[in-house]
Design a protein around this motif. Structure first.
Motif, PDB file in Angstrom:
ATOM      1  N   ALA A 175       0.833  -1.213   0.000  1.00 18.84           N
ATOM      2  CA  ALA A 175       0.000   0.000   0.000  1.00 18.84           C
ATOM      3  C   ALA A 175       0.863   1.256   0.000  1.00 18.84           C
ATOM      4  CB  ALA A 175      -0.933  -0.026   1.210  1.00 18.84           C
ATOM      5  N   ILE A 176       1.960   1.255   0.789  1.00 20.79           N
ATOM      6  CA  ILE A 176       2.836   2.434   0.836  1.00 20.79           C
ATOM      7  C   ILE A 176       3.485   2.666  -0.523  1.00 20.79           C
ATOM      8  CG2 ILE A 176       4.966   3.310   1.857  1.00 20.79           C
ATOM      9  CD1 ILE A 176       4.159   1.891   4.444  1.00 20.79           C
ATOM     10  N   LEU A 177       3.953   1.605  -1.137  1.00 18.29           N
ATOM     11  CA  LEU A 177       4.584   1.740  -2.454  1.00 18.29           C
ATOM     12  C   LEU A 177       3.592   2.236  -3.488  1.00 18.29           C
ATOM     13  CD1 LEU A 177       6.754  -1.503  -2.528  1.00 18.29           C
ATOM     14  CD2 LEU A 177       7.524   0.839  -2.137  1.00 18.29           C
ATOM     15  N   ALA A 178       2.345   1.808  -3.413  1.00 13.90           N
ATOM     16  CA  ALA A 178       1.335   2.285  -4.355  1.00 13.90           C
ATOM     17  C   ALA A 178       1.080   3.775  -4.191  1.00 13.90           C
ATOM     18  CB  ALA A 178       0.045   1.494  -4.161  1.00 13.90           C
ATOM     19  N   CYS A 179       1.025   4.248  -2.952  1.00 12.52           N
ATOM     20  CA  CYS A 179       0.816   5.690  -2.720  1.00 12.52           C
ATOM     21  C   CYS A 179       1.977   6.499  -3.266  1.00 12.52           C
ATOM     22  CB  CYS A 179       0.633   5.938  -1.229  1.00 12.52           C
ATOM     23  SG  CYS A 179      -0.892   5.234  -0.563  1.00 12.52           S
ATOM     24  N   ILE A 180       3.185   6.011  -3.024  1.00 11.15           N
ATOM     25  CA  ILE A 180       4.352   6.733  -3.536  1.00 11.15           C
ATOM     26  C   ILE A 180       4.301   6.799  -5.060  1.00 11.15           C
ATOM     27  CG2 ILE A 180       6.864   6.638  -3.719  1.00 11.15           C
ATOM     28  CD1 ILE A 180       6.903   5.408  -0.929  1.00 11.15           C
ATOM     29  N   PHE A 181       3.925   5.738  -5.700  1.00 10.67           N
ATOM     30  CA  PHE A 181       3.850   5.717  -7.160  1.00 10.67           C
ATOM     31  C   PHE A 181       2.808   6.713  -7.668  1.00 10.67           C
ATOM     32  CE2 PHE A 181       1.913   3.948 -11.014  1.00 10.67           C
ATOM     33  CZ  PHE A 181       3.016   3.957 -11.847  1.00 10.67           C
ATOM     34  N   VAL A 182       1.651   6.802  -7.021  1.00 10.67           N
ATOM     35  CA  VAL A 182       0.609   7.759  -7.429  1.00 10.67           C
ATOM     36  C   VAL A 182       1.092   9.191  -7.286  1.00 10.67           C
ATOM     37  CG1 VAL A 182      -1.701   8.613  -6.880  1.00 10.67           C
ATOM     38  CG2 VAL A 182      -1.263   6.158  -6.957  1.00 10.67           C
ATOM     39  N   LEU A 183       1.805   9.494  -6.203  1.00 13.53           N
ATOM     40  CA  LEU A 183       2.327  10.855  -6.006  1.00 13.53           C
ATOM     41  C   LEU A 183       3.340  11.213  -7.086  1.00 13.53           C
ATOM     42  CD1 LEU A 183       2.735  10.905  -2.107  1.00 13.53           C
ATOM     43  CD2 LEU A 183       1.032  12.120  -3.468  1.00 13.53           C
ATOM     44  N   LEU A 184       4.203  10.278  -7.425  1.00 13.84           N
ATOM     45  CA  LEU A 184       5.188  10.549  -8.476  1.00 13.84           C
ATOM     46  C   LEU A 184       4.504  10.826  -9.809  1.00 13.84           C
ATOM     47  CD1 LEU A 184       7.898   7.867  -7.639  1.00 13.84           C
ATOM     48  CD2 LEU A 184       8.057  10.340  -7.329  1.00 13.84           C
ATOM     49  N   VAL A 185       3.463  10.102 -10.117  1.00  7.67           N
ATOM     50  CA  VAL A 185       2.741  10.337 -11.365  1.00  7.67           C
ATOM     51  C   VAL A 185       2.101  11.712 -11.371  1.00  7.67           C
ATOM     52  CG1 VAL A 185       0.778   9.551 -12.748  1.00  7.67           C
ATOM     53  CG2 VAL A 185       2.364   7.879 -11.805  1.00  7.67           C
ATOM     54  N   MET A 186       1.521  12.125 -10.272  1.00 10.91           N
ATOM     55  CA  MET A 186       0.894  13.447 -10.207  1.00 10.91           C
ATOM     56  C   MET A 186       1.924  14.557 -10.368  1.00 10.91           C
ATOM     57  SD  MET A 186      -1.877  12.766  -7.137  1.00 10.91           S
ATOM     58  CE  MET A 186      -2.436  14.468  -7.189  1.00 10.91           C
ATOM     59  N   ILE A 187       3.084  14.413  -9.729  1.00  7.93           N
ATOM     60  CA  ILE A 187       4.116  15.442  -9.851  1.00  7.93           C
ATOM     61  C   ILE A 187       4.586  15.549 -11.289  1.00  7.93           C
ATOM     62  CG2 ILE A 187       6.479  16.021  -9.160  1.00  7.93           C
ATOM     63  CD1 ILE A 187       5.830  14.765  -6.422  1.00  7.93           C
ATOM     64  N   LEU A 245       4.333  18.936 -13.763  1.00 10.43           N
ATOM     65  CA  LEU A 245       5.487  19.516 -14.444  1.00 10.43           C
ATOM     66  C   LEU A 245       5.277  19.552 -15.951  1.00 10.43           C
ATOM     67  CD1 LEU A 245       8.398  17.867 -12.411  1.00 10.43           C
ATOM     68  CD2 LEU A 245       7.603  20.237 -12.286  1.00 10.43           C
ATOM     69  N   SER A 246       4.647  18.522 -16.484  1.00  8.45           N
ATOM     70  CA  SER A 246       4.403  18.490 -17.921  1.00  8.45           C
ATOM     71  C   SER A 246       3.448  19.586 -18.347  1.00  8.45           C
ATOM     72  CB  SER A 246       3.844  17.112 -18.315  1.00  8.45           C
ATOM     73  OG  SER A 246       3.500  17.102 -19.672  1.00  8.45           O
ATOM     74  N   LEU A 247       2.393  19.835 -17.541  1.00 10.21           N
ATOM     75  CA  LEU A 247       1.442  20.898 -17.875  1.00 10.21           C
ATOM     76  C   LEU A 247       2.106  22.268 -17.811  1.00 10.21           C
ATOM     77  CD1 LEU A 247      -1.736  19.577 -16.000  1.00 10.21           C
ATOM     78  CD2 LEU A 247      -1.292  19.557 -18.448  1.00 10.21           C
ATOM     79  N   ARG A 248       2.942  22.498 -16.844  1.00  6.90           N
ATOM     80  CA  ARG A 248       3.631  23.780 -16.739  1.00  6.90           C
ATOM     81  C   ARG A 248       4.553  24.003 -17.931  1.00  6.90           C
ATOM     82  NH1 ARG A 248       6.467  24.828 -11.160  1.00  6.90           N
ATOM     83  NH2 ARG A 248       6.874  26.773 -12.335  1.00  6.90           N
ATOM     84  N   THR A 249       5.183  22.977 -18.374  1.00  2.63           N
ATOM     85  CA  THR A 249       6.101  23.118 -19.524  1.00  2.63           C
ATOM     86  C   THR A 249       5.333  23.487 -20.787  1.00  2.63           C
ATOM     87  OG1 THR A 249       7.573  21.483 -18.543  1.00  2.63           O
ATOM     88  CG2 THR A 249       7.834  21.931 -20.901  1.00  2.63           C
ATOM     89  N   HIS A 250       4.169  22.899 -20.992  1.00  5.89           N
ATOM     90  CA  HIS A 250       3.375  23.199 -22.184  1.00  5.89           C
ATOM     91  C   HIS A 250       2.773  24.597 -22.151  1.00  5.89           C
ATOM     92  CE1 HIS A 250       3.630  19.395 -24.225  1.00  5.89           C
ATOM     93  NE2 HIS A 250       3.414  18.751 -23.047  1.00  5.89           N
ATOM     94  N   ARG A 251       2.603  25.205 -20.946  1.00  6.23           N
ATOM     95  CA  ARG A 251       2.010  26.569 -20.858  1.00  6.23           C
ATOM     96  C   ARG A 251       3.027  27.665 -21.131  1.00  6.23           C
ATOM     97  NH1 ARG A 251      -0.904  24.396 -16.375  1.00  6.23           N
ATOM     98  NH2 ARG A 251       0.605  25.313 -14.956  1.00  6.23           N
TER      99      ARG A 251
END
Length: 778
Positions: A595-607, A611-617
């Protein structure tokens, strides 16, 4: 002619007295009288045949009595006059159909129809006449009699049947006689037995006879009726003729190459007899070829077949003589005086010379050769010779499919077989070679022989550990605990069997963690020297093990055993061999860890998404939004082939600089460079201005554009903007493009130039950082 025959007393009075008076016993009078006849058959008259007359003593002649006839044929065959009682036959009578008729007669009162007399029975017998000839019901007949039979030999009995009455006259008395078939056969007049009447009838002269037999009734007298039949008589064979060969001398030939069992020729001792009486048995009774040839009888038991019994050789013996006898197998003792029932002939067999292939001095060869035999070692010298009288020269070769890897070579004239490659018993232990010998004058004559070469083993392979190159030690292991049993393998196969010796390598002789014990049975134990193992301290140990064999020359090898420190349960079963597992809380379960590893993976995807959206703006900085770029801009999605990339450069624009010249102060709408070029580290000459000659050559044009670019930080070089997304295939430098890289103004690191090989050695010395020797891990 008719005869009056009484039928007996009828016993019933014609009239009754007064019954009321006393009954008086009276003699009963005969009531019937009539005639009984023997009637001749086959009556052919026009009027009905009168048979007899019925008469009752009560008949007064006044017509008051009526006669009635019943029984066999009454009304159809026989009729009666009811007034007079006269009986007539109205049909033709045939005794052979029915010999007698039983009839019943009765007298009745014509008016009252009361019977005046009891019904009485009488018989009408049909008298026979000779109206049927004798017949042979089973004819025609087939019969067989042996040839050479004696006179009187019974062949067959014939029986003729006559339908007439044998008890009356001579109508059915038959006498036999022969009409055709004399003088060979006769028939008994009374019994009908056919017999031989001529001695020594020979089947080989005439086999079949047909005779005609007659049967005549009335005892053969004149006027009797006769019937005939035929009898086909065949003379059966007896062994009364001896066999005879057509020739006194037979000439036969056979090639010397004929294999054993080959047919040389056939003989036939002809016998006039047939069947089993003509069956023969052949044998070689004399001659110099008795041991070389054999003779047998074919499936019909008539012919003798001469076959080869031993191999033939024209050079040793070119001809043979055989004395052959043919004899009957079934003899008849009655005709032994006609013998002997056998015959003898001479057979001369010539052996034909053929060109035979060479013959080796041995049917096969076996050779043993050590695997360390030097190249060029003679394995075996083969010898073959031409068996023919010509004795042609023989040449030797190896059948290549038997030696596909070409380990051997044979000298063409001497037949010496030698090695041309090193042998290795561990790869090929046996070589089965086929050596060919060919005649020089006739290449079609080729012989072959098998040569089996056994490669003997020598000790040329070191032993090595078998399979177990990795093991583990539990953290709770104690000192002196067995953690692994190691064994070794050796491709060699010494005669006395393998013997291995184990020890730690010299560099690990004083290893503080593990020790090795040689069990003297080709196995060794790996034991711990201490306890207190921990994955936090060290998780992997390497233990070099030295193995040697007991053969000469001694072969040794060193194998490294990898030992991992693992967490085990109380029974020694491995639970985990990873050090990371110890950083987790003891109470943390596997489910919680997931469960902890899954949460960490979700946070990394969101970050990463943010960053990708900021780069495109982000919008690119453009100095002039209205001005369009008209230069030759070449965009590469992938790297090309080095020098070939320059083909996309539009150099035509550089030959017409006036058409594309712009004021120095004019801003260009173009891309802003994202990374500085490596050229900033290289000193560049300062260009203050350009003369009029700059428009006439490429060099001046380039210098002018360089100055313009230096003064205008927003404009890229005019000539070309080449964007490299990534390096092409086959390049060790990967991508050289600085576009879309980091936007920081920090100096770029070029240490990776040291890994690009000798082509980038000079750049690595100029911009890279020299590598320093790092100490080994252990």
């Amino acid at each position: 002619m008719s005869t009056l025959l009484p039928q007996g007393n009828l016993g019933k009075p014609a009239e009754e007295e007064n019954t009321r008076s006393s009954v008086l016993l009276q003699r009963v009078k005969r009531g019937w009288v009539w005639n009984q006849f023997f009637v001749l058959e086959e009556y052919t008259g026009l009027e009905p045949l009168y048979i007899g007359k019925l008469h009752s003593d009560m008949d007064k002649g006044d017509g008051s009595i009526k006669y009635i006839l019943t029984g066999e044929g009454a009304g159809t065959t026989f009729t009666i006059d009811d007034n007079t009682g006269d009986i007539h036959a109205i049909q033709r009578l045939d005794r052979e159909v029915k010999s007698q008729y039983v009839l019943r007669a009765q007298a009745r009162n014509r008016l009252t129809d009361r019977p005046l007399e009891p019904e009485s029975e009488f018989i009408v017998k049909i008298q026979d006449i000779n109206d049927n000839e004798p017949k042979f019901l089973d004819g025609p007949y087939q019969a067989t009699v042996p040839e050479m039979s004696r006179i009187g030999t019974s062949i067959i009995q014939l029986t003729a049947t006559d339908a007439d009455d044998p008890t009356y006259g001579n109508s059915a008395r038959v006498v036999y006689s022969i009409l055709e078939g004399q003088p060979y056969f006769s028939v008994d007049a009374k019994t009908g037995v056919v017999r031989v009447s001529l001695a020594d009838m020979d089947r080989e002269t005439r086999e079949n006879y047909t005779i005609v037999i007659q049967a005549k009734d009335m005892g053969g007298q004149l006027g009797g009726l006769a019937g005939t039949t035929t009898v086909n008589i065949t003379l059966s064979d007896v062994n009364d003729n001896p066999p005879v060969f057509d020739q006194r001398l037979y000439q036969m030939s056979v090639p010397e190459s004929a294999p054993v069992g080959s047919v040389v020729g056939r003989l036939w001792a002809k016998d006039r007899d047939t069947g089993v009486n003509a069956e023969m048995k052949y044998s070689i009774i004399d001659g110099d070829g008795r041991d070389t040839f054999d003779i047998s009888t074919d499936s019909t038991n008539l012919f003798g077949i001469i076959t080869v019994k031993k191999p033939l050789n024209f050079e040793n013996k070119p001809s043979y003589t055989l004395k052959v006898e043919g004899a009957n197998t079934h003899l008849d003792p009655t005709f032994r005086h006609r013998g002997p029932f056998k015959d003898v002939t001479i057979v001369h067999v010539s052996v034909e010379d053929v060109d035979e292939p060479p013959q080796f001095d041995s049917p096969s060869y076996y050779v043993e050769l050590p695997e360390d035999a030097e190249i060029g070692t003679v394995v075996k010298t083969m010898s073959a010779r031409d068996p023919d009288a010509a004795n042609n020269t023989v040449r030797y070769s190896i059948e290549r499919t038997s030696d596909p890897d070409k380990f051997f070579y044979i000298e063409i004239t001497s037949g010496a077989l030698m090695t041309v490659r090193s042998l290795d018993r561990e790869e090929v232990g046996w070589h089965n070679i086929t050596v060919l010998a060919m005649e020089m004058n006739n290449p079609t004559q080729i012989a072959s022989v098998s040569v089996a070469v056994r490669v003997l083993d020598i000790n040329d392979n070191p032993p090595s550990l078998n399979h177990y190159l990795e093991t583990f030690v539990c953290e709770n292991a104690k000192a002196g605990q067995l953690i692994q049993t190691v064994t070794a393998v050796d491709p060699d196969e010494p005669l006395g069997g393998q013997r291995f010796y184990y020890s730690l390598a010299p560099e690990a002789a004083n290893n503080p963690n593990f020790t090795l014990r040689d069990n003297q049975d080709n196995t060794a134990w790996i034991l711990t020297r201490r306890g207190g193992w921990s994955q936090q301290d060290q998780i992997i140990f390497y233990l070099p093990i030295f193995v040697s064999d007991g053969e000469q020359p001694m072969q040794t090898s060193t194998s490294t055993l990898t030992i991992r420190v693992c967490s085990c349960d109380q029974e020694g079963n491995v639970m985990s061999c990873n050090a990371e597992a110890y950083s987790l809380p003891a109470s943390l379960s596997k489910g919680a860890l997931i469960a902890i590893l899954a949460c960490i993976f979700v946070l990394l995807v969101m970050i990463l998404l943010m960053l990708s959206l900021r780069t495109h703006r982000k919008k690119p900085y453009l100095c002039d939004e209205e001005e369009n770029v008209h230069e030759n801009i070449v965009r590469y999605d992938d790297e090309g082939g080095g020098e070939e990339d320059t083909e996309a450069f539009d150099i035509a624009a550089m030959w017409n600089p006036r058409e594309v010249h712009h004021p120095l102060g004019k801003m260009r709408q173009d891309m802003m460079p994202e990374i500085e070029s490596l050229s900033r580290y290289v000193p560049q000459p300062c260009v203050i201005g350009v003369g009029g000659g700059g428009d006439s050559n490429v060099h001046g044009y380039v210098l002018a554009k360089l100055l313009e670019a230096d003064l205008d930080p927003c404009a890229p070089p005019y000539d070309s903007l080449q964007t490299y997304a990534y390096e092409g295939e086959g390049s060790v430098a990967e991508s050289l493009s600085s576009l879309q890289s980091g936007t920081s103004n920090a100096d770029h690191e070029y240490d990776y130039l040291n890994d690009w090989g000798p082509r980038f050695k000079k750049l690595a010395e100029m911009y890279g950082v020299l590598e320093t020797n790092t100490p080994p891990m252990w």
